[in-house]
Design a protein around this motif. Structure first.
Motif, PDB file in Angstrom:
ATOM      1  N   ASP A 120      63.136  94.266  83.971  1.00  0.00           N
ATOM      2  CA  ASP A 120      63.598  95.115  85.187  1.00  0.00           C
ATOM      3  C   ASP A 120      62.443  93.332  85.983  1.00  0.00           C
ATOM      4  O   ASP A 120      62.192  93.731  85.295  1.00  0.00           O
ATOM      5  N   ARG A 121      62.501  93.803  86.751  1.00  0.00           N
ATOM      6  CA  ARG A 121      61.175  93.432  88.067  1.00  0.00           C
ATOM      7  C   ARG A 121      60.148  94.043  87.646  1.00  0.00           C
ATOM      8  O   ARG A 121      60.207  95.016  87.480  1.00  0.00           O
ATOM      9  N   TRP A 122      59.372  92.894  87.288  1.00  0.00           N
ATOM     10  CA  TRP A 122      58.030  93.751  87.038  1.00  0.00           C
ATOM     11  C   TRP A 122      56.978  94.061  88.088  1.00  0.00           C
ATOM     12  O   TRP A 122      57.157  93.388  89.372  1.00  0.00           O
ATOM     13  N   GLU A 123      56.237  94.843  87.701  1.00  0.00           N
ATOM     14  CA  GLU A 123      55.511  96.134  88.399  1.00  0.00           C
ATOM     15  C   GLU A 123      54.096  95.260  88.812  1.00  0.00           C
ATOM     16  O   GLU A 123      53.835  94.604  88.529  1.00  0.00           O
ATOM     17  N   GLU A 124      54.446  95.171  90.606  1.00  0.00           N
ATOM     18  CA  GLU A 124      53.240  94.215  90.751  1.00  0.00           C
ATOM     19  C   GLU A 124      51.616  95.201  90.973  1.00  0.00           C
ATOM     20  O   GLU A 124      52.126  96.509  91.680  1.00  0.00           O
ATOM     21  N   ARG A 125      50.692  94.915  90.676  1.00  0.00           N
ATOM     22  CA  ARG A 125      49.540  96.221  90.425  1.00  0.00           C
ATOM     23  C   ARG A 125      48.451  95.280  90.958  1.00  0.00           C
ATOM     24  O   ARG A 125      48.141  94.575  90.901  1.00  0.00           O
ATOM     25  N   ASP A 126      47.560  96.043  92.350  1.00  0.00           N
ATOM     26  CA  ASP A 126      46.745  95.352  92.786  1.00  0.00           C
ATOM     27  C   ASP A 126      45.477  95.794  92.180  1.00  0.00           C
ATOM     28  O   ASP A 126      45.102  97.240  91.487  1.00  0.00           O
ATOM     29  N   SER A 127      44.398  94.782  91.657  1.00  0.00           N
ATOM     30  CA  SER A 127      42.874  95.016  91.643  1.00  0.00           C
ATOM     31  C   SER A 127      41.933  93.986  91.724  1.00  0.00           C
ATOM     32  O   SER A 127      42.342  92.897  91.574  1.00  0.00           O
ATOM     33  N   VAL A 128      41.122  94.303  91.814  1.00  0.00           N
ATOM     34  CA  VAL A 128      39.714  93.415  93.097  1.00  0.00           C
ATOM     35  C   VAL A 128      39.175  92.369  91.852  1.00  0.00           C
ATOM     36  O   VAL A 128      38.547  91.913  91.659  1.00  0.00           O
ATOM     37  N   ASN A 129      39.451  92.955  89.999  1.00  0.00           N
ATOM     38  CA  ASN A 129      39.037  92.524  89.143  1.00  0.00           C
ATOM     39  C   ASN A 129      40.257  91.108  88.784  1.00  0.00           C
ATOM     40  O   ASN A 129      39.605  90.287  87.904  1.00  0.00           O
ATOM     41  N   TYR A 130      40.997  90.960  89.722  1.00  0.00           N
ATOM     42  CA  TYR A 130      41.934  89.871  89.065  1.00  0.00           C
ATOM     43  C   TYR A 130      42.137  89.050  89.701  1.00  0.00           C
ATOM     44  O   TYR A 130      41.677  89.147  91.483  1.00  0.00           O
ATOM     45  N   PRO A 131      42.070  87.285  89.748  1.00  0.00           N
ATOM     46  CA  PRO A 131      41.809  86.631  91.116  1.00  0.00           C
ATOM     47  C   PRO A 131      43.162  87.005  92.204  1.00  0.00           C
ATOM     48  O   PRO A 131      44.218  87.130  91.756  1.00  0.00           O
ATOM     49  N   ASP A 132      42.890  86.516  92.989  1.00  0.00           N
ATOM     50  CA  ASP A 132      42.960  86.967  94.604  1.00  0.00           C
ATOM     51  C   ASP A 132      44.077  88.820  94.291  1.00  0.00           C
ATOM     52  O   ASP A 132      44.285  88.818  95.431  1.00  0.00           O
ATOM     53  N   GLY A 133      42.912  89.546  93.267  1.00  0.00           N
ATOM     54  CA  GLY A 133      43.221  90.572  93.913  1.00  0.00           C
ATOM     55  C   GLY A 133      44.503  91.259  93.600  1.00  0.00           C
ATOM     56  O   GLY A 133      44.501  93.025  93.544  1.00  0.00           O
ATOM     57  N   TYR A 134      45.530  90.392  92.665  1.00  0.00           N
ATOM     58  CA  TYR A 134      46.565  91.844  91.775  1.00  0.00           C
ATOM     59  C   TYR A 134      47.508  91.005  90.792  1.00  0.00           C
ATOM     60  O   TYR A 134      46.680  89.918  90.632  1.00  0.00           O
ATOM     61  N   TYR A 135      48.432  91.117  90.692  1.00  0.00           N
ATOM     62  CA  TYR A 135      48.663  90.884  88.700  1.00  0.00           C
ATOM     63  C   TYR A 135      50.197  91.723  88.784  1.00  0.00           C
ATOM     64  O   TYR A 135      50.327  93.037  88.986  1.00  0.00           O
TER      65      TYR A 135
END
Length: 190
Positions: A120-135
């Motif tokens: 299935d489509r991968w889930e997008e998650r926000d986090s300030v600790n990742y480059p560009d703020g999401y993964y």
């Protein structure tokens, strides 16, 4: 988010001190059954000293989940916990750095991963600790795979970093995904 946030001692579940003693990871709970993490950093300037909290995470259902993501998102935390308990780091390992065959956004890379893994489509998650703020992440039974933008600190040529959180068929699925990426023109680095 940065500022002078003070987490009272009774709300602190776990504290991991950085080797230099000037920063610490704090896993805390402000409400029952909700957990977060943040980095507390010591600052000094012109004779004044203060603590600053930054990178406050989203909300987790357990302190173990908060710690797991903190290890993934913050390199020094991962390194420190691996030094403190070498066997605990086995639960989460970086799988590989990836160089794309052409310039592409992380979203496009995650869509391509979904096609390659027939998922299935991968889930997008926000986090300030990742480059560009999401993964992006995807689960296959107990196995979880996370794709993020590579931060360039280990391999400057890498565009993306894929993490595999331990689960069933980890080795087989990781190897299969790596082979599919290489066959699609990606280069694995490191």
């Amino acid at each position: 988010m940065s500022g002078e946030i003070v987490i009272p001692p009774e709300q602190r579940i776990k504290v991991v001190e950085r080797e230099d003693g000037k920063a610490r990871l704090v896993i805390f709970s402000q409400r029952p059954e909700t957990y977060q993490f943040a980095v507390e950093t010591d600052w000094e300037d012109e004779g004044y000293a203060w603590k600053v909290m930054s990178g406050v995470s989203g909300i987790y259902s357990s302190p173990e989940d908060a710690e797991r993501d903190a290890k993934q998102e913050i390199r020094w935390v991962r390194d420190q916990l691996a030094k403190d308990n070498p066997t605990k780091g086995a639960n989460e390992v970086p799988a590989f750095f990836v160089k794309a065959p052409r310039s592409m956004a992380l979203r496009d890379f995650a869509e391509h991963l979904a096609k390659l893994a027939q998922s299935d489509r991968w889930e997008e998650r926000d986090s300030v600790n990742y480059p560009d703020g999401y993964y992006f992440r995807q689960c296959f039974g107990q196995l979880e795979i996370v794709a993020q933008i590579a931060d360039g600190t280990e391999f400057s040529d890498a565009d993306f970093l894929i993490w595999v959180r331990k689960g069933e068929d980890m080795d087989r699925r990781t190897e299969a995904l790596a082979n599919m990426l290489v066959q699609s023109g990606y280069v694995l680095i490191g």
